[in-house]
Design a protein around this motif. Sequence first.
Motif, PDB file in Angstrom:
ATOM      1  N   GLY A   1      -1.868   8.033  -5.908  1.00 25.13           N
ATOM      2  CA  GLY A   1      -0.548   8.483  -6.384  1.00 25.13           C
ATOM      3  C   GLY A   1      -0.230   9.901  -5.914  1.00 25.13           C
ATOM      4  O   GLY A   1       0.397  10.684  -6.615  1.00 25.13           O
ATOM      5  N   ASN A   2      -0.651  10.225  -4.693  1.00 25.72           N
ATOM      6  CA  ASN A   2      -0.481  11.618  -4.208  1.00 25.72           C
ATOM      7  C   ASN A   2       0.725  11.779  -3.273  1.00 25.72           C
ATOM      8  O   ASN A   2       0.918  12.834  -2.681  1.00 25.72           O
ATOM      9  N   GLY A   3       1.519  10.724  -3.113  1.00 26.90           N
ATOM     10  CA  GLY A   3       2.727  10.839  -2.276  1.00 26.90           C
ATOM     11  C   GLY A   3       2.397  11.069  -0.806  1.00 26.90           C
ATOM     12  O   GLY A   3       3.253  11.505  -0.018  1.00 26.90           O
ATOM     13  N   ASP A   4       1.155  10.771  -0.419  1.00 28.55           N
ATOM     14  CA  ASP A   4       0.737  10.980   0.980  1.00 28.55           C
ATOM     15  C   ASP A   4      -0.064   9.773   1.450  1.00 28.55           C
ATOM     16  O   ASP A   4      -1.191   9.874   1.947  1.00 28.55           O
ATOM     17  N   GLY A   5       0.503   8.564   1.241  1.00 29.65           N
ATOM     18  CA  GLY A   5      -0.180   7.304   1.566  1.00 29.65           C
ATOM     19  C   GLY A   5      -0.606   7.253   3.028  1.00 29.65           C
ATOM     20  O   GLY A   5       0.193   7.563   3.925  1.00 29.65           O
TER      21      GLY A   5
ATOM     22  N   TRP B   1       0.841  -1.189   0.000  1.00 27.57           N
ATOM     23  CA  TRP B   1       0.000   0.000   0.000  1.00 27.57           C
ATOM     24  C   TRP B   1       0.880   1.244   0.000  1.00 27.57           C
ATOM     25  O   TRP B   1       2.019   1.222   0.472  1.00 27.57           O
ATOM     26  N   PRO B   2       0.368   2.358  -0.530  1.00 23.14           N
ATOM     27  CA  PRO B   2       1.124   3.616  -0.471  1.00 23.14           C
ATOM     28  C   PRO B   2       1.210   4.059   0.988  1.00 23.14           C
ATOM     29  O   PRO B   2       0.250   3.913   1.734  1.00 23.14           O
ATOM     30  N   TYR B   3       2.400   4.539   1.393  1.00 21.30           N
ATOM     31  CA  TYR B   3       2.539   5.035   2.764  1.00 21.30           C
ATOM     32  C   TYR B   3       3.424   6.270   2.725  1.00 21.30           C
ATOM     33  O   TYR B   3       4.558   6.206   2.203  1.00 21.30           O
ATOM     34  N   LYS B   4       2.877   7.379   3.208  1.00 22.19           N
ATOM     35  CA  LYS B   4       3.589   8.648   3.094  1.00 22.19           C
ATOM     36  C   LYS B   4       4.050   8.799   1.637  1.00 22.19           C
ATOM     37  O   LYS B   4       3.240   8.552   0.742  1.00 22.19           O
ATOM     38  N   SER B   5       5.313   9.060   1.390  1.00 21.02           N
ATOM     39  CA  SER B   5       5.742   9.247  -0.018  1.00 21.02           C
ATOM     40  C   SER B   5       6.304   7.960  -0.604  1.00 21.02           C
ATOM     41  O   SER B   5       6.843   7.963  -1.723  1.00 21.02           O
TER      42      SER B   5
ATOM     43  N   ASP C   1      -8.027  -7.454  10.756  1.00 19.25           N
ATOM     44  CA  ASP C   1      -7.975  -6.055  11.187  1.00 19.25           C
ATOM     45  C   ASP C   1      -6.621  -5.806  11.842  1.00 19.25           C
ATOM     46  O   ASP C   1      -6.031  -6.718  12.426  1.00 19.25           O
ATOM     47  N   CYS C   2      -6.139  -4.577  11.709  1.00 14.85           N
ATOM     48  CA  CYS C   2      -4.823  -4.218  12.244  1.00 14.85           C
ATOM     49  C   CYS C   2      -4.787  -2.695  12.398  1.00 14.85           C
ATOM     50  O   CYS C   2      -5.800  -2.042  12.175  1.00 14.85           O
ATOM     51  N   ASP C   3      -3.666  -2.129  12.758  1.00 18.20           N
ATOM     52  CA  ASP C   3      -3.534  -0.673  12.765  1.00 18.20           C
ATOM     53  C   ASP C   3      -2.175  -0.288  12.185  1.00 18.20           C
ATOM     54  O   ASP C   3      -1.183  -0.204  12.901  1.00 18.20           O
ATOM     55  N   LEU C   4      -2.166  -0.143  10.861  1.00 22.23           N
ATOM     56  CA  LEU C   4      -0.973   0.322  10.127  1.00 22.23           C
ATOM     57  C   LEU C   4      -1.356   1.589   9.384  1.00 22.23           C
ATOM     58  O   LEU C   4      -0.910   1.844   8.258  1.00 22.23           O
ATOM     59  N   SER C   5      -2.252   2.360  10.025  1.00 19.45           N
ATOM     60  CA  SER C   5      -2.803   3.551   9.373  1.00 19.45           C
ATOM     61  C   SER C   5      -2.403   4.818  10.113  1.00 19.45           C
ATOM     62  O   SER C   5      -2.260   4.820  11.336  1.00 19.45           O
ATOM     63  N   ARG C   6      -2.235   5.891   9.345  1.00 14.57           N
ATOM     64  CA  ARG C   6      -1.939   7.207   9.958  1.00 14.57           C
ATOM     65  C   ARG C   6      -3.217   7.876  10.411  1.00 14.57           C
ATOM     66  O   ARG C   6      -3.171   8.921  11.060  1.00 14.57           O
ATOM     67  N   ASP C   7      -4.367   7.268  10.086  1.00 16.44           N
ATOM     68  CA  ASP C   7      -5.655   7.899  10.428  1.00 16.44           C
ATOM     69  C   ASP C   7      -6.366   7.205  11.577  1.00 16.44           C
ATOM     70  O   ASP C   7      -7.473   7.590  11.954  1.00 16.44           O
ATOM     71  N   THR C   8      -5.741   6.133  12.113  1.00 22.71           N
ATOM     72  CA  THR C   8      -6.344   5.490  13.288  1.00 22.71           C
ATOM     73  C   THR C   8      -5.278   5.368  14.375  1.00 22.71           C
ATOM     74  O   THR C   8      -4.095   5.223  14.071  1.00 22.71           O
ATOM     75  N   ASP C   9      -5.712   5.438  15.604  1.00 21.00           N
ATOM     76  CA  ASP C   9      -4.780   5.258  16.737  1.00 21.00           C
ATOM     77  C   ASP C   9      -5.418   4.238  17.681  1.00 21.00           C
ATOM     78  O   ASP C   9      -6.213   4.582  18.547  1.00 21.00           O
ATOM     79  N   ARG C  10      -5.148   2.959  17.440  1.00 20.84           N
ATOM     80  CA  ARG C  10      -5.771   1.858  18.191  1.00 20.84           C
ATOM     81  C   ARG C  10      -4.681   1.046  18.897  1.00 20.84           C
ATOM     82  O   ARG C  10      -4.194   0.038  18.364  1.00 20.84           O
ATOM     83  N   PRO C  11      -4.291   1.508  20.113  1.00 22.37           N
ATOM     84  CA  PRO C  11      -3.223   0.815  20.848  1.00 22.37           C
ATOM     85  C   PRO C  11      -3.475  -0.685  20.999  1.00 22.37           C
ATOM     86  O   PRO C  11      -2.527  -1.485  21.068  1.00 22.37           O
ATOM     87  N   PHE C  12      -4.761  -1.089  20.933  1.00 20.37           N
ATOM     88  CA  PHE C  12      -5.113  -2.516  21.032  1.00 20.37           C
ATOM     89  C   PHE C  12      -4.290  -3.338  20.033  1.00 20.37           C
ATOM     90  O   PHE C  12      -3.864  -4.461  20.308  1.00 20.37           O
ATOM     91  N   PHE C  13      -4.030  -2.752  18.870  1.00 17.82           N
ATOM     92  CA  PHE C  13      -3.311  -3.499  17.818  1.00 17.82           C
ATOM     93  C   PHE C  13      -1.794  -3.339  17.930  1.00 17.82           C
ATOM     94  O   PHE C  13      -1.041  -3.918  17.150  1.00 17.82           O
TER      95      PHE C  13
END
Length: 403
Positions: free
Chosen positions: A316-320, A264-268, A347-359
């Motif tokens: 393709g916005n360099g901000d995955g 997946w795209p991540y940051k740039s 389910d997991c938390d590898l996202s910059r838009d979620t903060d789920r310490p459970f994962f």
Amino acid sequence: MADAFPAKIPLDKPTDYKLSAAMERMYDVWNPHEDAGNEFYSNFKYTRLEGFSRQPNVSRRDPSKVLRIEGRYYVWYSYRRTEAPPSGYQQATDTIPSVDWDLAEVWYAASGDGFHWVEQGPAVTRPPKGEFGWRSNCTPDILVWEGKYYLYYQAYSKVIQGGDSCPVTMAEADSPDGPWRALGRPVIEPGADEDWDCSCIHDPFPLIYNGRIYLYYKGSPGQRRGGENIIRAQGVAIADQPAGPFEKSPLNPVINSGHETGLWPYKSGIAALVSLDGVEKNTVQYAPDGVNFEVKSLIQVPPVAPGPFVPDAFAGNGDGRGINWGLCHINPDGGGAMNESILARFDCDLSRDTDRPFFKRNNLRFDEDTYFQRVLALPDEMQDRIMREREQIDKDTDLRARR
Ligand code: AAL
């Protein structure tokens, strides 16, 4: 408790303390606050899916990325319904598969919430016998380019044998619901005889990166893998049009491990979930340039054949933004290619838009059923061998204390 290193772990590497190799790595390779502070670390939790009826000789596997189009989730996958279970190359016929993904087609399903799915039916069916890809179409993934939809998938034109040799082809449609128009020829071919990917182009995974189509794939020399030959690795082929030409990166392989790899795209850059095989199995990796991947975390029980939900796969916005769920498949070892597979959700938390310490927890402890299930339990014949060799192998404890 002292407030100095190592009792206190500052974010910046201490300069006034001689560090062991392990603590050097903590700062140079990992993260002083361990997994909790590692954006690339997550554990994975699994959910049985509703909507996919279980019947003998019906197998669903190798899900694509999940898309959400106008609020509806879509996934494509390999679908096999045969009169008999996979029976090996020798027993295979026009209606009896050799392996789990033989005599397969690309089907799709839709969902309103990502947990409850409704199977929609075939997307790409097998052409008549004798035509390109007549034997099996499987292991699909999806690209959206200039408003059109493109499915990339493995195409077999003869019974699938041990080497699992095949090219990747493509079909296009104006809507995720089809109809799909098959290209009828390969878009990415195995390499030349001396190449690392001379037999298999598997698990196509297209993303849009730097305005171009980056199609990651698993490559292998098939029957010749192992020994002094590479076993398998991940490469990338790049194109400016969905039908190609695709140019394989001169840096290939770009990931030295993994089997079905989710990206997946991540940051740039581009991130990858690498599982099952190779020295860097069970890792999340990141390439700031899409080709030079570094290990960023060590993960446990990753999803097999992950098809993540990647809303910005084609931005393709360099901000995955990253991922926090997807579909995967389950096909137990020892059955693997020789029985049915099912789809499941992770389910997991590898996202910059979620903060789920459970994962972000580690220290996962499994119950006894996990350890004594068929795949992990010590087989009787190996126990017999260990018992037979015990007298040669096991020495009495050396009690000659060093005086
Ligand atoms: C999968 C994928 C490819 C292989 C087979 C079906 O896990 O790597 O698709 O060909 O196994």
